[in-house]
Design an enzyme around this catalytic site. Structure first.
Site, PDB file in Angstrom:
ATOM      1  N   SER A  21     -19.373  50.365  71.555  1.00 39.40           N
ATOM      2  CA  SER A  21     -19.281  51.625  72.296  1.00 39.40           C
ATOM      3  C   SER A  21     -18.832  52.690  71.317  1.00 39.40           C
ATOM      4  O   SER A  21     -18.279  52.393  70.255  1.00 39.40           O
ATOM      5  CB  SER A  21     -18.312  51.507  73.479  1.00 39.40           C
ATOM      6  N   GLU A  23     -17.068  56.767  70.717  1.00 40.31           N
ATOM      7  CA  GLU A  23     -16.305  57.900  71.243  1.00 40.31           C
ATOM      8  C   GLU A  23     -16.771  59.187  70.577  1.00 40.31           C
ATOM      9  O   GLU A  23     -16.932  59.245  69.362  1.00 40.31           O
ATOM     10  CB  GLU A  23     -14.811  57.708  70.989  1.00 40.31           C
ATOM     11  N   ASP A 115      -1.348  63.210  75.196  1.00 41.39           N
ATOM     12  CA  ASP A 115      -0.325  63.696  74.272  1.00 41.39           C
ATOM     13  C   ASP A 115       0.394  64.896  74.871  1.00 41.39           C
ATOM     14  O   ASP A 115      -0.167  65.617  75.716  1.00 41.39           O
ATOM     15  CB  ASP A 115      -0.966  64.117  72.950  1.00 41.39           C
ATOM     16  N   PHE A 226      -3.621  62.186  60.818  1.00 39.38           N
ATOM     17  CA  PHE A 226      -3.847  62.088  62.262  1.00 39.38           C
ATOM     18  C   PHE A 226      -3.358  60.747  62.806  1.00 39.38           C
ATOM     19  O   PHE A 226      -2.624  60.681  63.790  1.00 39.38           O
ATOM     20  CB  PHE A 226      -5.337  62.286  62.557  1.00 39.38           C
ATOM     21  N   HIS A 276     -15.216  49.309  69.541  1.00 40.93           N
ATOM     22  CA  HIS A 276     -15.295  50.703  69.971  1.00 40.93           C
ATOM     23  C   HIS A 276     -15.109  51.567  68.730  1.00 40.93           C
ATOM     24  O   HIS A 276     -14.113  51.436  68.011  1.00 40.93           O
ATOM     25  CB  HIS A 276     -14.195  51.008  70.994  1.00 40.93           C
TER      26      HIS A 276
END
Length: 304
Positions: A21, A23, A115, A226, A276
């Protein structure tokens, strides 16, 4: 995890290619929109189980997320999953967002706490009339729309705000008890962390798929900043592979593909059959890694 009925060649079971999958994040400009759709066009023929579209802090990308998902539904054969968070909205407002998604054909939500609006590391607070936690959000979705599948997050190195790993797994169990049927992990680079986490999760009686989240490091310096904020350890051996490449994008790309491909191939050899990919709206490295996993495009699949 491997299929015992898979055909055997030369005494070795021929493994099926893993399920995948992707994102994406909603684009902010026309140029980013074109880039996203170029990426979708390239990756759609690989036949992902679903593609997810992220949702900014405090719902800041709400309408862009919705419009991206609506276009995926209308112009492709992909199954989109909409990210949704608890941040910055009352329950009624979030319930309405879920209903809007369902009305256009979405049957999969990635439910997250979200967040803090001030960014990772700042104080988190919920809306006075909002959902209090990701488990609360999952329960709210399933209570109103039992036919919507709900995925949630998992943290092999624990969430930065969790006091310890056991407390973190308590949170995951609450999400599963509320109706979540899949967990997607935060990025990790040490596969042993994933397998130790999986052992602890299974020992708690949690039996849903714990899908590894994989991020090819297109820009190592930026990506490291990040992911470390989100609690991911970046090993020194990984940093060393990118030393001296800040101004060499082409070599950086080759190194990033090699590192990520090595990670997923090692996971696959140990029985992991679903991945993913955090694509960062770029197709090149993800496409190459999927190729190395034995996944080939199907020209009959409709892209954009």
């Amino acid at each position: 995890m491997n299929d015992p009925s898979a055909p055997v060649h030369g005494g070795i079971a021929a493994q099926k290619p893993p399920a995948i999958s992707f994102e994406f994040f909603p684009p902010k400009t026309e140029e980013m929109e074109r880039n996203l759709w170029d990426t979708i066009t390239r990756l759609a023929p690989l036949g992902p189980s679903f593609v997810s579209v992220t949702y900014g802090a405090g719902g800041s990308t709400r309408e862009r997320t919705h419009s991206t998902i609506a276009r995926i539904l209308s112009e492709t054969e992909l199954r989109p999953a909409a990210h949704l968070t608890c941040v910055g909205a009352a329950r009624g407002e979030i319930d309405e967002i879920v209903s809007r998604y369902r009305d256009i054909g979405v049957r999969h939500i990635v439910a997250l706490r979200g967040d803090p609006p001030g960014g990772i590391g700042t104080a988190y607070s919920t809306h006075p009339e909002g959902y209090r936690s990701s488990a609360d959000l999952v329960a709210g979705i399933k209570r109103r729309h039992g036919d919507i599948e709900v995925s949630v997050s998992a943290y092999p190195e624990k969430h930065p705000e969790s006091p310890d790993i056991d407390a973190d797994i308590d949170v995951l169990k609450a999400k599963v008890d509320a109706g979540a049927t899949r967990a997607i992990t935060q990025v990790f680079f040490d596969n042993d962390l994933y397998f130790r986490y999986l052992d602890r999760v299974r020992a708690r009686g949690i039996d849903i798929p714990i899908v590894p989240g994989i991020m090819p490091m297109h820009n190592f310096r930026q990506a490291r900043n990040f992911v470390t904020k989100a609690g991911t350890t970046v090993p020194s051996w990984l940093a060393e592979k990118f030393e001296g490449l800040d101004d060499d994008a082409e070599t950086r790309k080759l190194v990033a593909a090699t590192v990520a491909a090595g990670q997923v191939q090692k996971l696959a050899k140990r029985g992991v059959d679903t991945f993913h990919f955090y694509t960062m709206n770029r197709a090149d490295l993800v496409f190459a890694i999927c190729h190395l996993l034995g996944i080939r495009p199907d020209a009959t699949r409709k892209a954009a």
